[in-house]
Design an enzyme around this catalytic site. Structure first.
Site, PDB file in Angstrom:
ATOM      1  N   HIS A  82       9.488  16.738 -68.769  1.00 17.08           N
ATOM      2  CA  HIS A  82       9.988  18.004 -69.321  1.00 17.08           C
ATOM      3  C   HIS A  82       8.800  18.897 -69.662  1.00 17.08           C
ATOM      4  O   HIS A  82       7.823  18.433 -70.244  1.00 17.08           O
ATOM      5  CB  HIS A  82      10.806  17.718 -70.590  1.00 17.08           C
ATOM      6  CG  HIS A  82      11.278  18.947 -71.289  1.00 17.08           C
ATOM      7  ND1 HIS A  82      12.395  19.636 -70.904  1.00 17.08           N
ATOM      8  CD2 HIS A  82      10.775  19.615 -72.361  1.00 17.08           C
ATOM      9  CE1 HIS A  82      12.567  20.680 -71.699  1.00 17.08           C
ATOM     10  NE2 HIS A  82      11.604  20.688 -72.593  1.00 17.08           N
ATOM     11  N   ASP A 161      23.470  20.370 -79.827  1.00 12.95           N
ATOM     12  CA  ASP A 161      22.209  21.104 -79.672  1.00 12.95           C
ATOM     13  C   ASP A 161      22.483  22.504 -79.125  1.00 12.95           C
ATOM     14  O   ASP A 161      21.864  23.475 -79.556  1.00 12.95           O
ATOM     15  CB  ASP A 161      21.241  20.358 -78.740  1.00 12.95           C
ATOM     16  CG  ASP A 161      20.011  21.205 -78.454  1.00 12.95           C
ATOM     17  OD1 ASP A 161      19.271  21.484 -79.408  1.00 12.95           O
ATOM     18  OD2 ASP A 161      19.825  21.637 -77.300  1.00 12.95           O
ATOM     19  N   ARG A 168      20.182  29.211 -83.801  1.00 10.44           N
ATOM     20  CA  ARG A 168      18.757  29.321 -84.148  1.00 10.44           C
ATOM     21  C   ARG A 168      18.154  30.577 -83.536  1.00 10.44           C
ATOM     22  O   ARG A 168      17.334  31.246 -84.151  1.00 10.44           O
ATOM     23  CB  ARG A 168      18.008  28.077 -83.645  1.00 10.44           C
ATOM     24  CG  ARG A 168      18.300  26.843 -84.485  1.00 10.44           C
ATOM     25  CD  ARG A 168      17.779  25.593 -83.809  1.00 10.44           C
ATOM     26  NE  ARG A 168      16.367  25.671 -83.553  1.00 10.44           N
ATOM     27  CZ  ARG A 168      15.743  24.996 -82.580  1.00 10.44           C
ATOM     28  NH1 ARG A 168      16.417  24.188 -81.785  1.00 10.44           N
ATOM     29  NH2 ARG A 168      14.446  25.121 -82.418  1.00 10.44           N
ATOM     30  N   SER A 183      15.835  18.816 -80.587  1.00  6.87           N
ATOM     31  CA  SER A 183      16.564  19.526 -79.539  1.00  6.87           C
ATOM     32  C   SER A 183      16.134  19.019 -78.153  1.00  6.87           C
ATOM     33  O   SER A 183      16.967  18.655 -77.313  1.00  6.87           O
ATOM     34  CB  SER A 183      16.273  21.027 -79.690  1.00  6.87           C
ATOM     35  OG  SER A 183      16.662  21.755 -78.568  1.00  6.87           O
ATOM     36  N   LYS A 187      18.465  16.080 -75.601  1.00  4.27           N
ATOM     37  CA  LYS A 187      18.934  16.379 -74.240  1.00  4.27           C
ATOM     38  C   LYS A 187      18.372  15.380 -73.243  1.00  4.27           C
ATOM     39  O   LYS A 187      19.065  14.955 -72.309  1.00  4.27           O
ATOM     40  CB  LYS A 187      18.532  17.802 -73.852  1.00  4.27           C
ATOM     41  CG  LYS A 187      19.411  18.835 -74.547  1.00  4.27           C
ATOM     42  CD  LYS A 187      19.019  20.245 -74.194  1.00  4.27           C
ATOM     43  CE  LYS A 187      17.717  20.622 -74.832  1.00  4.27           C
ATOM     44  NZ  LYS A 187      17.580  21.932 -75.380  1.00  4.27           N
TER      45      LYS A 187
HETATM   46  N1  URA Z   1      13.316  23.822 -75.936  1.00  2.00           N
HETATM   47  C1  URA Z   1      14.443  23.211 -76.366  1.00  2.00           C
HETATM   48  O1  URA Z   1      15.140  22.565 -75.596  1.00  2.00           O
HETATM   49  N2  URA Z   1      14.766  23.312 -77.669  1.00  2.00           N
HETATM   50  C2  URA Z   1      14.013  23.994 -78.560  1.00  2.00           C
HETATM   51  O2  URA Z   1      14.349  24.021 -79.718  1.00  2.00           O
HETATM   52  C3  URA Z   1      12.854  24.639 -78.088  1.00  2.00           C
HETATM   53  C4  URA Z   1      12.522  24.535 -76.771  1.00  2.00           C
END
Ligand code: URA
Length: 436
Positions: A82, A161, A168, A183, A187
Site C-alpha cells: 500500500h 472506515d 473526517r 483506517s 482495509k
Molecule cells: N489513507 C487512508 O486509507 N486513510 C486515512 O486516514 C489516510 C490515508
C-alpha cells in the site's frame, strides 16, 4: 452504554475499553450514532490520541464492521502493498508483476486518484478494455488462475472506515495518527493480507510532511500488525519531487512498462526494486533483501515480469498490444516541450504542484466521480540534482486543449527551484522499518 459517556471519557483523556470501542464502531456501522456524536468523538481522538491497545481494538472493530476476504483457499500467504499516495507513483504497476513472476500471489485492491495524487485504477484503465470492477468470484478466479489480480474494492470491506473517513474529511479530523493508521490497516486486513509492505510517503507532496510524523505513523502501523498477527514492513520514502518522470495515467503506464523492460528512470527503478525486495522477503521467497533485489533484477532482465504485466492486463480484458507497444496507449493531441529558462542545478520540483497541474490538464479529479483523460499529463526531462543548461528540454506538457498549455507551463516552471551550486540527488528511501 451511552455514546456521550464514550465521548466524554475520550475527551477527558481516558483509555477506552475494548467493549466501548466495539460498541461505538457498531453504532457507526449500523447508523444508530448521529454524525455530530461521531464527529465529537473523532475530535476527542485527534486531541487525546489513543494507546496502542485502543488503536488495535479500533482497527479490528472496523475490520469486523464488514466483509473480510478469506484468500486462504486460493493463496495461503498473501503479501499486500500500500502506498500512502503521491505524484508519479506507479510503483504497484511494476512491483505487482515482479513479485507475481516469482510465484507470490498478488491480490491487490487499489483506489482512484484524488486531488493531486494519482490512483492505480485510473492508470490501469488507460489500457483499452481493462476492467477494475471485478466481482468477488472473478477476483478469486483470476488470483487462482494467473496468480495476479488488480482491481477496485470488491465487496463491503471495513464500511465503518468509509463512514468515519467521510466525516473526517469535513471535520478537520484527518490528521490523526491513530485514525490514519487504523483506517489503512483495517482495509488491508479486511482485504485478506497476511503481511504488508507500506510505502509511507514523506514530504511536500505527501500526507506526512515530516520524517518524524511519518516514523510515528509507521511504528503505529507496525504495532497494529504485531497485535493482530500481521507482519508489517514500512518504507519511508521521499515525495518532494514526483517519482520517475511521468505524471498522468497512460504516460505512467508507459513508464512502468519501460521499467519492467529494464529501461525506466533510475529513481523509479530503484524504488520499485527496494519495495519488491521487501515484499519477496515477507513472502519468504528470499533469505534477505540483497537476494530479493537480485531476484527483482532477474525477472526484469529475463522478461518474466513484463510477461506477468501482460498477463494481468489481458486477464482483466485489457489490450495486450498496448503493453507490447506502449506507443499505442492513449496519446494527447498536443505535446509541448518546455525549455529551461535558465542555467543551473535543479534543486526542487514541487511534487504537489506537478500533481495539480496534471489534474488541471485532465489527468485527475478534484472530486469523486469526475471523468479523467488518460492521455494527458507531464513528462519531466530533468530531475532534482541534474545540471541543466539554458534552453535544454526541461519538461513536456501533454494536453488536449491549446489554452491549457500556457497556464500549465507557467505554474510548473514556478514549481522549480534552482541553485548555482551543485545539488546532490535527494534520498529516495529514508528508512525501512521492519517488525523487529
Ligand atoms: N489513507 C487512508 O486509507 N486513510 C486515512 O486516514 C489516510 C490515508
Amino acid at each position: 452504554m451511552r455514546v456521550v459517556d464514550i465521548i466524554v471519557k475520550k475527551r477527558d483523556g481516558g483509555e477506552l475499553e475494548t467493549a466501548e470501542i466495539d460498541s461505538f464502531i457498531q453504532g457507526v456501522t449500523q447508523g444508530t450514532i448521529p454524525d455530530y456524536q461521531i464527529a465529537a468523538w473523532l475530535m476527542a481522538v485527534v486531541w487525546r490520541g489513543m494507546s496502542s491497545r485502543e488503536i488495535a481494538d479500533l482497527t479490528m472493530a472496523m475490520v469486523r464492521s464488514g466483509e473480510v476476504l478469506d484468500l486462504g483457499d486460493v493463496a495461503p500467504w498473501v503479501v499486500d502493498k500500500h502506498s500512502s499516495g503521491g505524484v508519479g507513483d506507479k510503483t504497484t504497476l511494476v512491483v505487482a508483476p515482479v513479485v507475481a513472476a516469482w510465484g507470490m500471489p498478488v491480490a491487490k485492491m487499489s483506489g482512484r486518484g484524488l486531488s493531486f495524487s494519482g490512483g492505480t485504477l485510473d492508470k490501469m484503465e488507460s489500457i483499452r478494455g481493462y476492467r477494475v470492477d471485478l466481482s468477488r468470484a472473478k477476483f478469486l478466479a483470476n488470483l487462482r488462475r494467473y496468480g495476479i489480480v488488480l482491481s477496485g474494492q470488491t465487496g463491503d470491506l471495513a464500511p465503518a472506515d468509509g463512514k468515519l473517513y467521510a466525516l473526517r474529511d469535513v471535520t478537520g479530523t484527518v490528521e490523526s495518527i491513530p485514525l490514519i493508521a487504523s483506517s489503512i490497516m483495517s482495509k488491508k486486513i479486511a482485504a485478506g493480507a497476511n503481511a504488508l509492505v507500506l510505502d509511507v510517503k514523506v514530504g511536500q507532496g505527501a500526507f506526512m510532511k515530516t520524517l518524524e510524523a511519518a516514523t510515528t505513523l509507521a511504528r503505529t502501523m507496525i504495532d497494529i500488525g504485531k497485535s493482530v498477527g500481521r507482519q508489517v514492513t514500512v518504507a519511508l520514502s521521499a515525495m518532494d519531487q514526483p517519482l520517475g518522470c511521468a505524471v498522468g495515467n497512460a504516460l505512467e503506464v508507459k513508464e512502468a512498462v519501460e521499467t519492467l523492460r529494464g529501461n525506466g528512470p533510475s529513481d523509479l527503478a530503484e524504488h520499485c526494486e527496494a519495495i519488491a525486495a521487501e515484499m519477496l522477503l515477507l513472502g519468504r521467497k528470499c533469505a534477505d533483501v540483497a537476494e530479493g533485489r537480485r531476484m527483482v533484477r532477474q525477472v526484469i532482465a529475463d522478461g518474466r515480469a513484463l510477461g506477468m504485466f501482460r498477463t494481468l492486463a489481458q486477464a482483466q480484458g485489457g489490450d495486450a498490444e498496448q503493453v507490447d507497444h506502449p506507443g499505442r496507449l492513449p496519446q494527447a493531441s498536443l505535446v509541448e516541450m518546455v525549455a529551461a529558462p535558465r542555467r543551473g542545478h535543479l534543486a526542487g520540483i514541487a511534487a504537489m504542484t506537478a500533481g495539480l497541474v496534471a489534474v488541471d490538464l485532465g489527468a485527475g479529479r478534484m472530486k469523486k466521480g469526475d471523468p479523467v483523460d488518460h492521455s494527458v499529463g507531464l513528462v519531466l526531462r530533468r530531475k532534482v540534482g541534474d545540471f541543466v543548461d539554458l534552453g535544454e528540454p526541461l519538461f513536456e506538457i501533454h494536453a488536449s486543449r491549446p489554452e491549457q498549455i500556457a497556464p500549465a507551463r507557467e505554474r510548473l516552471l514556478a514549481a522549480y527551484t534552482w541553485s548555482e551550486e551543485p545539488v546532490a540527488a535527494p534520498p529516495l528511501i529514508y528508512d525501512i522499518l521492519r517488525d523487529a
